[in-house]
Scaffold this motif. Structure first.
Motif, PDB file in Angstrom:
ATOM      1  N   CYS A 168      20.374-177.898  45.833  1.00 54.22           N
ATOM      2  CA  CYS A 168      19.373-177.083  46.527  1.00 54.22           C
ATOM      3  C   CYS A 168      18.004-177.744  46.442  1.00 54.22           C
ATOM      4  O   CYS A 168      17.542-178.090  45.347  1.00 54.22           O
ATOM      5  CB  CYS A 168      19.300-175.698  45.917  1.00 54.22           C
ATOM      6  N   VAL A 169      17.365-177.901  47.584  1.00 52.50           N
ATOM      7  CA  VAL A 169      16.033-178.507  47.651  1.00 52.50           C
ATOM      8  C   VAL A 169      15.161-177.658  48.562  1.00 52.50           C
ATOM      9  O   VAL A 169      15.672-176.942  49.434  1.00 52.50           O
ATOM     10  CB  VAL A 169      16.103-179.958  48.186  1.00 52.50           C
ATOM     11  N   PRO A 170      13.832-177.711  48.391  1.00 46.34           N
ATOM     12  CA  PRO A 170      12.955-177.011  49.336  1.00 46.34           C
ATOM     13  C   PRO A 170      12.986-177.697  50.700  1.00 46.34           C
ATOM     14  O   PRO A 170      13.386-178.858  50.821  1.00 46.34           O
ATOM     15  CB  PRO A 170      11.577-177.111  48.673  1.00 46.34           C
ATOM     16  N   ALA A 171      12.576-176.978  51.719  1.00 39.73           N
ATOM     17  CA  ALA A 171      12.680-177.476  53.087  1.00 39.73           C
ATOM     18  C   ALA A 171      11.882-178.753  53.330  1.00 39.73           C
ATOM     19  O   ALA A 171      12.230-179.547  54.209  1.00 39.73           O
ATOM     20  CB  ALA A 171      12.245-176.384  54.066  1.00 39.73           C
ATOM     21  N   ASP A 172      10.819-178.984  52.561  1.00 37.49           N
ATOM     22  CA  ASP A 172       9.985-180.173  52.765  1.00 37.49           C
ATOM     23  C   ASP A 172      10.373-181.328  51.846  1.00 37.49           C
ATOM     24  O   ASP A 172       9.661-182.320  51.741  1.00 37.49           O
ATOM     25  CB  ASP A 172       8.506-179.819  52.570  1.00 37.49           C
ATOM     26  N   HIS A 173      11.510-181.231  51.154  1.00 37.67           N
ATOM     27  CA  HIS A 173      11.946-182.297  50.245  1.00 37.67           C
ATOM     28  C   HIS A 173      12.448-183.497  51.048  1.00 37.67           C
ATOM     29  O   HIS A 173      13.037-183.322  52.128  1.00 37.67           O
ATOM     30  CB  HIS A 173      13.058-181.764  49.333  1.00 37.67           C
ATOM     31  N   PRO A 174      12.241-184.725  50.560  1.00 38.40           N
ATOM     32  CA  PRO A 174      12.708-185.920  51.281  1.00 38.40           C
ATOM     33  C   PRO A 174      14.204-185.918  51.579  1.00 38.40           C
ATOM     34  O   PRO A 174      14.647-186.531  52.556  1.00 38.40           O
ATOM     35  CB  PRO A 174      12.337-187.067  50.334  1.00 38.40           C
ATOM     36  N   LEU A 175      14.998-185.231  50.755  1.00 39.26           N
ATOM     37  CA  LEU A 175      16.440-185.195  50.974  1.00 39.26           C
ATOM     38  C   LEU A 175      16.876-184.099  51.946  1.00 39.26           C
ATOM     39  O   LEU A 175      18.051-184.040  52.328  1.00 39.26           O
ATOM     40  CB  LEU A 175      17.174-184.994  49.641  1.00 39.26           C
ATOM     41  N   PHE A 224      18.661-167.137  37.039  1.00 47.89           N
ATOM     42  CA  PHE A 224      18.839-167.661  38.386  1.00 47.89           C
ATOM     43  C   PHE A 224      17.551-167.590  39.200  1.00 47.89           C
ATOM     44  O   PHE A 224      17.186-168.545  39.907  1.00 47.89           O
ATOM     45  CB  PHE A 224      19.954-166.898  39.104  1.00 47.89           C
ATOM     46  N   THR A 225      16.847-166.463  39.150  1.00 51.68           N
ATOM     47  CA  THR A 225      15.640-166.312  39.967  1.00 51.68           C
ATOM     48  C   THR A 225      14.575-167.327  39.567  1.00 51.68           C
ATOM     49  O   THR A 225      13.830-167.810  40.426  1.00 51.68           O
ATOM     50  CB  THR A 225      15.075-164.886  39.838  1.00 51.68           C
ATOM     51  N   LEU A 226      14.517-167.662  38.277  1.00 56.07           N
ATOM     52  CA  LEU A 226      13.552-168.663  37.830  1.00 56.07           C
ATOM     53  C   LEU A 226      13.929-170.040  38.377  1.00 56.07           C
ATOM     54  O   LEU A 226      13.062-170.803  38.814  1.00 56.07           O
ATOM     55  CB  LEU A 226      13.491-168.691  36.306  1.00 56.07           C
ATOM     56  N   ILE A 227      15.218-170.371  38.354  1.00 55.99           N
ATOM     57  CA  ILE A 227      15.672-171.640  38.929  1.00 55.99           C
ATOM     58  C   ILE A 227      15.271-171.723  40.394  1.00 55.99           C
ATOM     59  O   ILE A 227      14.706-172.729  40.854  1.00 55.99           O
ATOM     60  CB  ILE A 227      17.198-171.784  38.779  1.00 55.99           C
ATOM     61  N   ARG A 228      15.559-170.657  41.140  1.00 58.87           N
ATOM     62  CA  ARG A 228      15.237-170.624  42.568  1.00 58.87           C
ATOM     63  C   ARG A 228      13.751-170.860  42.801  1.00 58.87           C
ATOM     64  O   ARG A 228      13.358-171.678  43.649  1.00 58.87           O
ATOM     65  CB  ARG A 228      15.648-169.276  43.151  1.00 58.87           C
ATOM     66  N   ASN A 229      12.903-170.172  42.051  1.00 60.05           N
ATOM     67  CA  ASN A 229      11.461-170.276  42.264  1.00 60.05           C
ATOM     68  C   ASN A 229      10.921-171.638  41.854  1.00 60.05           C
ATOM     69  O   ASN A 229      10.001-172.168  42.490  1.00 60.05           O
ATOM     70  CB  ASN A 229      10.737-169.161  41.512  1.00 60.05           C
ATOM     71  N   LEU A 230      11.467-172.215  40.804  1.00 58.32           N
ATOM     72  CA  LEU A 230      11.015-173.544  40.375  1.00 58.32           C
ATOM     73  C   LEU A 230      11.402-174.611  41.394  1.00 58.32           C
ATOM     74  O   LEU A 230      10.651-175.566  41.615  1.00 58.32           O
ATOM     75  CB  LEU A 230      11.602-173.887  38.999  1.00 58.32           C
ATOM     76  N   VAL A 231      12.579-174.463  42.018  1.00 63.24           N
ATOM     77  CA  VAL A 231      12.962-175.379  43.095  1.00 63.24           C
ATOM     78  C   VAL A 231      11.968-175.264  44.254  1.00 63.24           C
ATOM     79  O   VAL A 231      11.506-176.278  44.798  1.00 63.24           O
ATOM     80  CB  VAL A 231      14.403-175.095  43.573  1.00 63.24           C
ATOM     81  N   LYS A 249      16.189-168.529  53.042  1.00 59.90           N
ATOM     82  CA  LYS A 249      15.616-169.201  54.213  1.00 59.90           C
ATOM     83  C   LYS A 249      14.816-170.443  53.827  1.00 59.90           C
ATOM     84  O   LYS A 249      14.691-171.378  54.634  1.00 59.90           O
ATOM     85  CB  LYS A 249      14.720-168.223  54.968  1.00 59.90           C
ATOM     86  N   ASP A 250      14.251-170.466  52.615  1.00 62.41           N
ATOM     87  CA  ASP A 250      13.360-171.558  52.231  1.00 62.41           C
ATOM     88  C   ASP A 250      14.052-172.663  51.447  1.00 62.41           C
ATOM     89  O   ASP A 250      13.412-173.636  51.053  1.00 62.41           O
ATOM     90  CB  ASP A 250      12.193-171.008  51.396  1.00 62.41           C
ATOM     91  N   LEU A 251      15.351-172.510  51.195  1.00 62.27           N
ATOM     92  CA  LEU A 251      16.106-173.535  50.469  1.00 62.27           C
ATOM     93  C   LEU A 251      17.087-174.218  51.414  1.00 62.27           C
ATOM     94  O   LEU A 251      17.647-173.588  52.303  1.00 62.27           O
ATOM     95  CB  LEU A 251      16.879-172.912  49.301  1.00 62.27           C
TER      96      LEU A 251
END
Length: 305
Positions: A168-175, A224-231, A249-251
């Motif tokens: 899982c990466v944020p939408a603006d991540h290079p990958l 889990f929620t902390l993992i999501r927010n840190l990503v 939507k943002d991951l």
């Protein structure tokens, strides 16, 4: 001899501490000590060795523990059968779930079940799959979500989920623009992982060892929620179930190459079985997961209704 004394004895045997057992049982420690001494007097045996502030079961205590556990199992079975006679107008379901499922999967399950059976009491406990398995085997939970294939013979189980593990990466991540990424390449990214002892973490560590890479963990948590927010904050990437990321939507979910999967089961104690209330919950859970996969096949990844 009273059932209450047996419950006290078993809790002390589990904790090997009068203080911690008293806290769990919500009684004063002196009252607990008195109850156990009275039990020992009735039996004419010493059940615990007490020395240097540490306690341990005596040989007689080990033998009595087996009998006490069997007696309480029979008592619980009798209570459940009586509840069955009364029907589903009363009863309690105690179920253990893992962090990701407790955040994403189970809220909808709980809401739907409570709507169908409003009179039933539902208690949900969150922890690692391994810890839940031990609690089910020990009678502390009626059933629970467990992982992997090495399920003990004293547990009966039903397969729930065969779900893909994705990066899982944020939408603006290079990958983010790639559909799949070699697993070894993902391991060289800053990683936010579940703590050791969680099955998903064990799978990642095993897969990393297989490709000869050391996971680059920058943060570990069981939330889990902390993992999501840190990503989302760009601290690192993580590995989660595809069904969880599908609702975000943002991951962006990236397939690992080679792909990784996780199997989850709902399990309960074989000897004790399930009460009518617990059977109703197990059946509802199984029906909803089957429906999830039916919709997934029809429309692609699809959240639970």
């Amino acid at each position: 001899m009273e059932i209450k004394q047996l419950r006290f004895f078993i809790e002390i045997a589990r904790k090997l501490s009068f203080t911690r057992a008293a806290e769990t049982l919500h009684i004063a420690q002196p009252a607990l000590s008195t109850a156990i001494r009275k039990l020992e007097d009735e039996l004419g045996l010493t059940l615990f060795n007490r020395s240097d502030r540490k306690i341990a079961l005596t040989a007689e205590g080990e033998t009595f523990l087996r009998h006490a556990t069997a007696i309480l199992d029979d008592v619980r079975k009798a209570e459940r059968e009586m509840a069955d006679i009364r029907g589903l107008t009363a009863g309690e379901v105690r179920v253990g779930v893992t962090p990701m499922l407790s955040t994403y999967f189970f809220p909808k399950i709980i809401a739907g079940f409570k709507k169908r059976h409003p009179a039933l009491q539902l208690s949900v406990y969150g922890d690692s799959a391994a810890r839940i398995q031990r609690m089910v085997a020990g009678g502390e939970l009626d059933m629970g979500v467990v992982a992997g294939s090495a399920i003990p013979e004293d547990l009966e189980y039903h397969h729930l989920l065969h779900e893909e593990i994705v990066a899982c990466v944020p939408a603006d991540h290079p990958l983010a623009g790639r559909k799949s990424v070699p697993f070894a390449e993902l391991l060289r990214e800053p990683l936010i992982l579940f703590k050791e002892g969680y099955h998903l973490r064990e799978l990642i560590d095993e897969a990393a060892a297989h490709v000869g890479e050391e996971p680059r963990a920058v943060f570990e948590t069981n939330l889990f929620t902390l993992i999501r927010n840190l990503v989302l904050e760009g601290i690192g990437i993580s590995f989660l179930l595809r069904m969880v990321v599908a609702g975000e939507k943002d991951l962006v979910a990236l397939r690992c190459d080679p792909p990784l999967h996780l199997d989850l089961f709902i399990a309960w104690k074989r000897q004790t079985g399930l009460s009518r209330a617990n059977r109703a919950f197990a059946d509802y859970l199984i029906d909803q997961t089957d429906e999830y996969y039916r919709l997934s096949e029809m429309y692609g990844s699809f959240p639970l209704p």
